[in-house]
Design a protein around this motif. Structure first.
Motif, short mmCIF file in Angstrom:
data_model
loop_
_atom_site.label_atom_id
_atom_site.label_comp_id
_atom_site.label_asym_id
_atom_site.label_seq_id
_atom_site.Cartn_x
_atom_site.Cartn_y
_atom_site.Cartn_z
N MET A 1 41.38 40.19 51.88
CA MET A 1 42.53 41.06 51.73
C MET A 1 43.46 40.87 52.92
O MET A 1 43.03 40.72 54.04
N LEU A 42 50.02 30.80 42.29
CA LEU A 42 49.68 30.33 40.95
C LEU A 42 50.49 29.08 40.60
O LEU A 42 51.61 28.91 41.08
N VAL A 91 46.90 35.65 35.85
CA VAL A 91 47.04 37.08 36.15
C VAL A 91 47.94 37.18 37.37
O VAL A 91 47.70 36.49 38.36
N ALA A 97 53.48 45.96 44.00
CA ALA A 97 52.61 46.82 43.18
C ALA A 97 51.13 46.50 43.38
O ALA A 97 50.28 47.08 42.71
N GLN A 98 50.83 45.58 44.30
CA GLN A 98 49.43 45.17 44.46
C GLN A 98 48.59 46.23 45.15
O GLN A 98 49.09 47.06 45.88
N LEU A 102 46.57 47.87 39.32
CA LEU A 102 47.29 47.41 38.12
C LEU A 102 46.59 46.25 37.41
O LEU A 102 46.45 46.26 36.19
N ALA A 138 36.98 38.19 43.66
CA ALA A 138 36.73 39.63 43.84
C ALA A 138 37.20 40.40 42.62
O ALA A 138 36.54 41.34 42.16
C1 LIG Z 1 44.87 39.08 42.29
C2 LIG Z 1 45.90 40.11 41.85
C3 LIG Z 1 46.27 39.86 40.40
C4 LIG Z 1 45.27 41.52 41.99
O1 LIG Z 1 46.19 42.46 41.51
P1 LIG Z 1 46.08 44.00 41.98
O2 LIG Z 1 46.83 44.82 41.00
O3 LIG Z 1 46.46 44.10 43.39
O4 LIG Z 1 44.52 44.23 41.86
P2 LIG Z 1 43.78 45.64 41.69
O5 LIG Z 1 44.39 46.62 42.64
O6 LIG Z 1 43.72 46.01 40.27
O7 LIG Z 1 42.34 45.28 42.22
C5 LIG Z 1 41.26 44.98 41.34
C6 LIG Z 1 40.16 44.29 42.13
O8 LIG Z 1 40.60 42.99 42.52
C7 LIG Z 1 40.10 42.69 43.84
N1 LIG Z 1 41.25 42.48 44.72
C8 LIG Z 1 42.55 42.70 44.44
N2 LIG Z 1 43.33 42.35 45.48
C9 LIG Z 1 42.49 41.91 46.44
C10 LIG Z 1 42.68 41.39 47.75
N3 LIG Z 1 43.91 41.29 48.26
N4 LIG Z 1 41.60 41.02 48.44
C11 LIG Z 1 40.36 41.13 47.93
N5 LIG Z 1 40.11 41.63 46.69
C12 LIG Z 1 41.16 41.99 45.96
C13 LIG Z 1 39.27 43.87 44.27
O9 LIG Z 1 37.93 43.61 43.90
C14 LIG Z 1 39.81 45.00 43.42
O10 LIG Z 1 38.86 45.96 43.13
P3 LIG Z 1 38.67 47.20 44.16
O11 LIG Z 1 40.04 47.76 44.39
O12 LIG Z 1 37.75 48.09 43.38
O13 LIG Z 1 38.09 46.60 45.38
C15 LIG Z 1 47.15 40.07 42.75
O14 LIG Z 1 46.74 40.11 44.10
C16 LIG Z 1 48.00 38.83 42.54
O15 LIG Z 1 48.89 38.80 41.68
N6 LIG Z 1 47.73 37.80 43.35
C17 LIG Z 1 48.49 36.56 43.23
C18 LIG Z 1 48.17 35.82 41.96
C19 LIG Z 1 46.70 35.45 41.83
O16 LIG Z 1 46.02 35.13 42.82
N7 LIG Z 1 46.24 35.46 40.58
C20 LIG Z 1 44.88 35.13 40.25
C21 LIG Z 1 44.15 36.40 40.09
S1 LIG Z 1 42.82 36.30 38.99
#
Ligand SMILES: CC(C)(COP(=O)(O)OP(=O)(O)OC[C@H]1O[C@@H](n2cnc3c(N)ncnc32)[C@H](O)[C@@H]1OP(=O)(O)O)[C@@H](O)C(=O)NCCC(=O)NCCS
Length: 183
Positions: A1, A42, A91, A97-98, A102, A138
């Motif tokens: 994170m 991505l 995704v 909004a992260q 979401l 994660a």
């Molecule tokens: C990955 C991504 C989609 C997560 O979106 P998000 O809305 O922030 O995620 P959520 O808040 O719903 O988190 C769900 C779970 O994902 C994991 N997670 C999300 N962001 C994380 C981070 N920065 N570091 C570690 N774990 C993370 C955690 O396990 C979390 O569960 P928890 O809150 O119970 O610990 C977002 O960070 C993103 O768009 N990243 C860039 C694109 C990408 O890497 N896409 C591939 C993702 S599969």
């Protein structure tokens, strides 16, 4: 994170996303593509590819829209040889909004919608995730725990299939499920 994920004007914290989630439509394709570009991690595909996903694959995809803005999306499809599978292709959630749940809400809602279809059987979620993509791992690990189902990993797409110069990591396959009831 990393700390960069919660912007001062973040809209993500403790939101109830349910009312913002819907199937994508053709008019979302360019906004989805912009969101992919914004993530900077991505693979950026053509507008045409996102248009196909937003129309022909709308039943296996989802977007989150807030006041006309696409804040997040999941694109997916059922692989023809494995119709009991939701293959999650991409995704993304807008940086502002992260870390507000979401992405988790979108995947849960998409799986719930597919499980609620007439005649639906158990569903297994698949995605390929490179070993170095800790956030993605994660995310899928948390999904498996929420649904109390196993997550397994097996070799799948290899680095040489993805880039002749070796600039891409392997993309092993994560399989999560089977999930037989919405949570
Ligand atoms: C990955 C991504 C989609 C997560 O979106 P998000 O809305 O922030 O995620 P959520 O808040 O719903 O988190 C769900 C779970 O994902 C994991 N997670 C999300 N962001 C994380 C981070 N920065 N570091 C570690 N774990 C993370 C955690 O396990 C979390 O569960 P928890 O809150 O119970 O610990 C977002 O960070 C993103 O768009 N990243 C860039 C694109 C990408 O890497 N896409 C591939 C993702 S599969």
């Amino acid at each position: 994170m990393t700390s960069a994920h919660v912007a001062p004007d973040a809209v993500g914290a403790a939101r109830n996303w349910t009312g913002m989630l819907r199937r994508p439509q053709g008019s979302d394709a360019l906004a989805i593509r912009e969101l992919v570009a914004e993530t900077q991690v991505l693979d950026l595909n053509s507008a045409y590819a996102y248009l196909l996903l937003s129309t022909d694959f709308a039943d296996t995809s989802i977007v989150a829209e807030d006041d006309g803005d696409v804040l997040g999306f999941i694109t997916g499809y059922r692989p023809p040889p494995r119709p009991d599978v939701l293959f999650v292709w991409q995704v993304a959630v807008a940086p502002r909004a992260q870390r507000g749940g979401l992405a988790a809400a979108m995947l849960d809602a998409l799986v719930c919608r597919m499980l609620s279809e007439e005649g639906a059987g158990p569903l297994t979620v698949e995605a390929t995730v490179s070993p170095g993509n800790a956030r993605s791992r994660a995310f899928f690990g948390a999904f498996a725990r929420r649904h109390d189902v196993p997550l397994t990993e097996q070799p799948h797409f290899t680095a040489d299939q993805l880039d002749a110069e070796g600039a891409h990591e392997d993309e092993p396959l994560l399989r999560i499920g089977p999930i037989d009831a919405p949570r």
